[in-house]
Design an enzyme around this catalytic site. Structure first.
Site, PDB file in Angstrom:
ATOM      1  N   HIS A   1     -10.418  -5.008  -3.363  1.00  0.00           N
ATOM      2  CA  HIS A   1      -9.098  -5.300  -2.799  1.00  0.00           C
ATOM      3  C   HIS A   1      -9.228  -5.698  -1.342  1.00  0.00           C
ATOM      4  O   HIS A   1     -10.113  -5.236  -0.633  1.00  0.00           O
ATOM      5  CB  HIS A   1      -8.142  -4.114  -2.942  1.00  0.00           C
ATOM      6  CG  HIS A   1      -8.699  -2.808  -2.439  1.00  0.00           C
ATOM      7  ND1 HIS A   1      -9.603  -2.073  -3.159  1.00  0.00           N
ATOM      8  CD2 HIS A   1      -8.485  -2.117  -1.298  1.00  0.00           C
ATOM      9  CE1 HIS A   1      -9.920  -0.977  -2.479  1.00  0.00           C
ATOM     10  NE2 HIS A   1      -9.256  -0.989  -1.333  1.00  0.00           N
TER      11      HIS A   1
ATOM     12  N   HIS B   1      -7.096  -5.708   2.165  1.00  0.00           N
ATOM     13  CA  HIS B   1      -5.922  -5.167   2.863  1.00  0.00           C
ATOM     14  C   HIS B   1      -5.392  -6.257   3.797  1.00  0.00           C
ATOM     15  O   HIS B   1      -6.164  -6.836   4.564  1.00  0.00           O
ATOM     16  CB  HIS B   1      -6.310  -3.985   3.756  1.00  0.00           C
ATOM     17  CG  HIS B   1      -6.851  -2.788   3.047  1.00  0.00           C
ATOM     18  ND1 HIS B   1      -6.107  -1.641   2.859  1.00  0.00           N
ATOM     19  CD2 HIS B   1      -8.068  -2.527   2.517  1.00  0.00           C
ATOM     20  CE1 HIS B   1      -6.854  -0.726   2.239  1.00  0.00           C
ATOM     21  NE2 HIS B   1      -8.046  -1.237   2.026  1.00  0.00           N
TER      22      HIS B   1
ATOM     23  N   ASN C   1     -12.950  -2.868   2.578  1.00  0.00           N
ATOM     24  CA  ASN C   1     -13.853  -1.726   2.714  1.00  0.00           C
ATOM     25  C   ASN C   1     -14.820  -1.783   1.538  1.00  0.00           C
ATOM     26  O   ASN C   1     -14.393  -1.708   0.381  1.00  0.00           O
ATOM     27  CB  ASN C   1     -13.062  -0.416   2.698  1.00  0.00           C
ATOM     28  CG  ASN C   1     -12.153  -0.276   3.908  1.00  0.00           C
ATOM     29  OD1 ASN C   1     -12.522  -0.671   5.018  1.00  0.00           O
ATOM     30  ND2 ASN C   1     -10.967   0.270   3.708  1.00  0.00           N
TER      31      ASN C   1
ATOM     32  N   ASP D   1       0.845  -1.199   0.000  1.00  0.00           N
ATOM     33  CA  ASP D   1       0.000   0.000   0.000  1.00  0.00           C
ATOM     34  C   ASP D   1       0.880   1.249   0.000  1.00  0.00           C
ATOM     35  O   ASP D   1       1.889   1.321   0.706  1.00  0.00           O
ATOM     36  CB  ASP D   1      -0.915  -0.015   1.231  1.00  0.00           C
ATOM     37  CG  ASP D   1      -2.056   0.979   1.121  1.00  0.00           C
ATOM     38  OD1 ASP D   1      -3.212   0.539   0.980  1.00  0.00           O
ATOM     39  OD2 ASP D   1      -1.796   2.204   1.174  1.00  0.00           O
ATOM     40  N   ILE D   2       0.484   2.243  -0.759  1.00  0.00           N
ATOM     41  CA  ILE D   2       1.269   3.478  -0.885  1.00  0.00           C
ATOM     42  C   ILE D   2       1.220   4.304   0.408  1.00  0.00           C
ATOM     43  O   ILE D   2       2.079   5.149   0.648  1.00  0.00           O
ATOM     44  CB  ILE D   2       0.757   4.302  -2.088  1.00  0.00           C
ATOM     45  CG1 ILE D   2       1.832   5.234  -2.614  1.00  0.00           C
ATOM     46  CG2 ILE D   2      -0.526   5.063  -1.753  1.00  0.00           C
ATOM     47  CD1 ILE D   2       1.508   5.847  -3.972  1.00  0.00           C
TER      48      ILE D   2
ATOM     49  N   GLY E   1     -15.236   3.516   3.785  1.00  0.00           N
ATOM     50  CA  GLY E   1     -13.862   3.954   3.566  1.00  0.00           C
ATOM     51  C   GLY E   1     -13.256   3.506   2.251  1.00  0.00           C
ATOM     52  O   GLY E   1     -12.071   3.711   2.020  1.00  0.00           O
ATOM     53  N   GLN E   2     -14.062   2.860   1.380  1.00  0.00           N
ATOM     54  CA  GLN E   2     -13.495   2.456   0.088  1.00  0.00           C
ATOM     55  C   GLN E   2     -13.229   3.685  -0.772  1.00  0.00           C
ATOM     56  O   GLN E   2     -14.115   4.538  -0.941  1.00  0.00           O
ATOM     57  CB  GLN E   2     -14.451   1.503  -0.653  1.00  0.00           C
ATOM     58  CG  GLN E   2     -13.822   0.923  -1.913  1.00  0.00           C
ATOM     59  CD  GLN E   2     -14.694  -0.128  -2.610  1.00  0.00           C
ATOM     60  OE1 GLN E   2     -15.834  -0.377  -2.211  1.00  0.00           O
ATOM     61  NE2 GLN E   2     -14.144  -0.742  -3.650  1.00  0.00           N
TER      62      GLN E   2
HETATM   63  P1  DGP Z   1      -9.607   1.613   0.287  1.00  0.00           P
HETATM   64  O1  DGP Z   1      -9.654   2.845   1.122  1.00  0.00           O
HETATM   65  O2  DGP Z   1     -10.079   0.376   1.021  1.00  0.00           O
HETATM   66  O3  DGP Z   1     -10.275   1.789  -1.065  1.00  0.00           O
HETATM   67  O4  DGP Z   1      -8.071   1.359   0.002  1.00  0.00           O
HETATM   68  C1  DGP Z   1      -7.376   1.902  -1.077  1.00  0.00           C
HETATM   69  C2  DGP Z   1      -5.922   1.790  -0.734  1.00  0.00           C
HETATM   70  O5  DGP Z   1      -5.187   1.969  -1.925  1.00  0.00           O
HETATM   71  C3  DGP Z   1      -5.423   2.859   0.244  1.00  0.00           C
HETATM   72  O6  DGP Z   1      -4.981   2.222   1.438  1.00  0.00           O
HETATM   73  C4  DGP Z   1      -4.270   3.529  -0.475  1.00  0.00           C
HETATM   74  C5  DGP Z   1      -3.967   2.596  -1.628  1.00  0.00           C
HETATM   75  N1  DGP Z   1      -3.538   3.234  -2.842  1.00  0.00           N
HETATM   76  C6  DGP Z   1      -4.187   4.234  -3.509  1.00  0.00           C
HETATM   77  N2  DGP Z   1      -3.502   4.586  -4.610  1.00  0.00           N
HETATM   78  C7  DGP Z   1      -2.410   3.763  -4.646  1.00  0.00           C
HETATM   79  C8  DGP Z   1      -1.323   3.639  -5.565  1.00  0.00           C
HETATM   80  O7  DGP Z   1      -1.205   4.334  -6.571  1.00  0.00           O
HETATM   81  N3  DGP Z   1      -0.387   2.698  -5.269  1.00  0.00           N
HETATM   82  C9  DGP Z   1      -0.470   1.898  -4.169  1.00  0.00           C
HETATM   83  N4  DGP Z   1       0.507   1.016  -3.978  1.00  0.00           N
HETATM   84  N5  DGP Z   1      -1.488   1.983  -3.296  1.00  0.00           N
HETATM   85  C10 DGP Z   1      -2.436   2.913  -3.531  1.00  0.00           C
END
Ligand code: DGP
Length: 117
Positions: A103, A105, A90, A33-34, A96-97
């Site tokens: 996906h 986590h 989520n 996760d970023i 919180g999605q």
């Molecule tokens: P959610 O809030 O459940 O939809 O989680 C989305 C997650 O995606 C959040 O924890 C941050 C991650 N995320 C968003 N953009 C990027 C990206 O460009 N790269 C990566 N590695 N993660 C990302």
């Protein structure tokens, strides 16, 4: 099933933007996760875009099973089993999605409170 729209995760699958990929097979991709919320924070996604869990249909059962098995295998490989880990989906903006490509986590490496915030 309801197809997800073209999201940032589709771009990661197509290697149009970089990600730290930790696992890949023909159906599943996992990357860090970023914006990590724990020392280990990995996202596990189907390559086939599915908007959210609520969009899953009976014909997606095998894919959902593959995702969960990948989660467990990745958590084991990352050394998270002994300390425990949390798996979160989520579903919907209210939960919180933010990325509308299903996906899971995987969060590990610290203590987690219950109930979650
Ligand atoms: P959610 O809030 O459940 O939809 O989680 C989305 C997650 O995606 C959040 O924890 C941050 C991650 N995320 C968003 N953009 C990027 C990206 O460009 N790269 C990566 N590695 N993660 C990302």
């Amino acid at each position: 099933m309801t197809e997800g729209s073209d999201t940032i995760f589709s771009k990661i699958i197509r290697r149009e933007i970089p990600a730290q990929i930790v696992f890949e097979n023909d159906k599943v991709l996992a990357f860090r996760d970023i914006s990590p919320q724990a020392p280990t924070h990995i996202l596990v996604i189907p390559k086939q875009a599915l908007k959210d869990l609520a969009s899953a249909q009976p014909q997606d059962a095998a894919l959902l099973g593959e995702l969960l098995l990948a989660v467990a295998a990745i958590a084991r490989k990352e050394g998270l089993e002994a300390g425990g880990y949390r798996v979160v989906i989520n579903n919907g903006a209210g939960a919180g999605q933010t990325v509308f490509h299903l996906h899971m986590h995987i969060l590990g490496g610290r203590k987690f409170a219950w109930p979650p915030g």
